[in-house]
Design an enzyme around this catalytic site. Structure first.
Site: not given
Length: 186
Positions: A61, A64-66, A170
């Site tokens: 996560i 993928a996010e940051s 995503y």
């Protein structure tokens, strides 16, 4: 035409040679570990254990996010490593007695704790990692609507039917990265 063919052939040979060298010198894992780091491992391990979430999923996560940028901010105003929205952060912080400010939401430990709590809640709610990941990205209201409209099954086995292209991609990305993390850290 001949120059183009030769250039393509050189590139193909180069790629094959790199692959062979990577295998011979066991560089694949080293390269993958650079691409798939375990930055902030102490916080991920601590909160993943506390809130019963696979730490490798948390790393996926974050990637993928940051991509492990602790001060990341999105156009939708999500913040930090796990890209938490202010409203979600405030709600989780209040329920879990976490002192939260506009500044410390970017603190890796606080951001990871809040993000992991949220992910844990979503996994518990949906009993499906795929649906939890979709809700993490698109919001649980959207996932609830997709289930009620029979766009998605309650068990998440048809996550490929997620109607938002961004969320669909995503979920695929997080699931792929989770699988890679599992394979390089076996």
């Amino acid at each position: 035409m001949k120059k183009t063919y030769k250039a393509i052939l050189v590139v193909i040979v180069f790629i094959i040679l790199l692959g062979v060298l990577a295998k011979v010198f066991n560089l694949e894992d080293k390269i993958l570990k650079k691409i798939y780091p375990k930055t902030y491992e102490e916080y991920v391990e601590k909160y993943a254990k506390e809130y019963n979430v696979d730490p490798l999923l948390v790393f996926s996560i974050i990637k993928a996010e940051s991509n492990f940028k602790k001060d990341a901010k999105s156009t939708s105003k999500a913040k930090g490593l796990m890209q938490i929205m202010d409203s979600t952060a405030k709600e989780i912080a209040k329920k879990n007695n976490i002192e939260l400010t506009d500044e410390n939401i970017l603190d890796p430990e606080i951001n990871i704790e809040i993000g992991t709590i949220y992910l844990s809640q979503l996994i518990e709610k949906y009993n499906s990692v795929e649906l939890a990941i979709a809700a993490y990205n698109a919001g649980h209201g959207n996932v609830d609507k997709w289930i009620s409209q029979d766009t998605l099954k309650e068990d998440g086995t048809d996550a490929e039917n997620i109607p938002f292209k961004e969320t669909n991609m995503y979920v695929r990305k997080v699931m792929r990265d989770w699988k890679i993390y599992k394979s390089i850290l076996k």
